[in-house]
Scaffold this motif. Structure first.
Motif, short mmCIF file in Angstrom:
data_model
loop_
_atom_site.label_atom_id
_atom_site.label_comp_id
_atom_site.label_asym_id
_atom_site.label_seq_id
_atom_site.Cartn_x
_atom_site.Cartn_y
_atom_site.Cartn_z
N PRO A 172 -24.96 76.16 66.58
CA PRO A 172 -24.66 76.31 68.01
C PRO A 172 -25.61 77.29 68.72
CG PRO A 172 -23.07 77.50 66.68
CD PRO A 172 -23.94 76.77 65.72
N VAL A 203 -25.69 80.00 71.57
CA VAL A 203 -24.76 80.83 72.34
C VAL A 203 -25.53 81.96 73.03
CG1 VAL A 203 -22.73 80.33 70.91
CG2 VAL A 203 -24.25 82.18 70.27
N PRO A 208 -25.48 85.76 70.16
CA PRO A 208 -25.15 85.35 68.79
C PRO A 208 -24.52 86.49 67.99
CG PRO A 208 -27.46 84.95 69.32
CD PRO A 208 -26.91 85.77 70.42
N LYS A 264 -22.81 85.41 64.67
CA LYS A 264 -22.85 84.92 63.28
C LYS A 264 -24.28 84.53 62.92
CE LYS A 264 -18.10 83.33 63.31
NZ LYS A 264 -17.64 83.25 64.69
N GLU A 284 -25.79 81.24 64.39
CA GLU A 284 -25.83 81.00 65.84
C GLU A 284 -27.22 81.30 66.40
OE1 GLU A 284 -21.19 81.83 67.06
OE2 GLU A 284 -22.62 83.48 67.13
#
Lengths: 54, 235
Positions: free
Chosen positions: B25, B27, B30, B32, B35
């Motif tokens: 993903p 985002v 981030p 994690k 990400e």
């Protein structure tokens, strides 16, 4: 399932890309196998250069 | 790329790269490890960098290989090097077309039109013309050794222009493409300035995977061309 795919459209993109990739890989492995078979049939071994000018 | 295990390993490697490039993903902040941060101006469209740039890189690898085999042919007059040179040039042209098509699709969504005559687009178009002329030259000469000599010389001259068209010209001219002179991040390479470490990891994994895929395709092309030549000589 439909709601999940509607919310996560990237999964559909990935599925399509992986399908194309799988088709391409299967084609490559089959081609590789067929070329190997032909190489075994034809002598001399095709690893040798095709021609060399003296 | 000779053993089946290595080929299966490459396929798995590229499958993982495809999954990571598409599914991780994007985002704004981030948290994690998987990400990706959103790159302003590119957003989700930044994912093309994992496919489009390695295709352009593989083009360079193939054209440089064509040049090296051209030099080796001129040194040894061994026609097998001509066969390898033309195989590399063919694959390079294929990857160049793929890079152009993927870049053009990206341009439609980022710039609003499929083709804008941006310096990067113009340079890759010129490169395609140069290698189109290479195949026209080959098809125009019937005598095998003369064709090999001419195309080896041409492959060397064309190979010298490749770094200029791919790496230099688009960076010294103002353009829309990321990494060009007018880009806010400067004229440096896109990947070092704008990509987070996890994006860089996927990017370099893709670069490696595409390069190895090129060597597999090259091996298949050379072997099938040799078989074709052998069949022709037997007829």
């Amino acid at each position: 399932m439909f709601d999940f795919l509607a919310d996560h459209q990237l999964y559909i993109v990935m599925l399509i890309v992986l399908l194309i990739w799988a088709g391409f890989v299967i084609y490559l492995f089959r081609l590789d196998g067929r070329i190997s078979k032909l190489e075994e049939m034809i002598q001399p071994k095709p690893d040798q250069p095709v021609a060399e000018k003296k | 790329m000779k053993s089946t295990t290595a080929k299966i390993g490459l396929v798995l490697w590229l499958t993982l790269v495809i999954c990571a490039a598409i599914l991780f993903p994007m985002v704004p902040a981030p948290e994690k490890w998987y990400e990706f941060p959103i790159i302003p101006g590119l957003e989700e469209k930044a994912r093309i960098i994992f496919f489009h740039v390695p295709m352009a890189w593989t083009t360079v690898v193939a054209f440089v290989a064509a040049m090296i085999y051209g030099i080796r042919f001129l040194m040894t007059k061994n026609l097998d090097y001509d066969l390898r040179s033309v195989s590399a040039a063919g694959l390079g042209t294929m990857f160049c077309i793929l890079a152009t098509v993927t870049g053009s699709l990206w341009a439609k969504f980022n710039w609003g039109s499929f083709w804008n005559w941006d310096p990067r687009e113009t340079s890759i178009f010129v490169l395609l013309l140069i290698y189109g002329a290479y195949f026209a030259l080959r098809s125009a000469v019937d005598v095998e050794e003369k064709r090999a000599t001419l195309s080896a010389v041409y492959a060397i001259i064309a190979g010298v222009t490749v770094p200029f068209f791919i790496f230099v010209m688009p960076r010294i001219m103002t353009g829309l493409h990321p990494g060009s002179k007018g880009d806010p991040q400067g004229a440096g390479p896109v990947v070092q300035f704008k990509m987070a470490p996890n994006m860089l990891l996927v990017f370099f994994a893709s670069l490696l995977g595409f390069t190895l895929l090129y060597f597999w395709l090259f091996n298949l092309k050379v072997r099938s061309s040799r078989l074709e030549l052998q069949q022709q000589s037997q007829e």
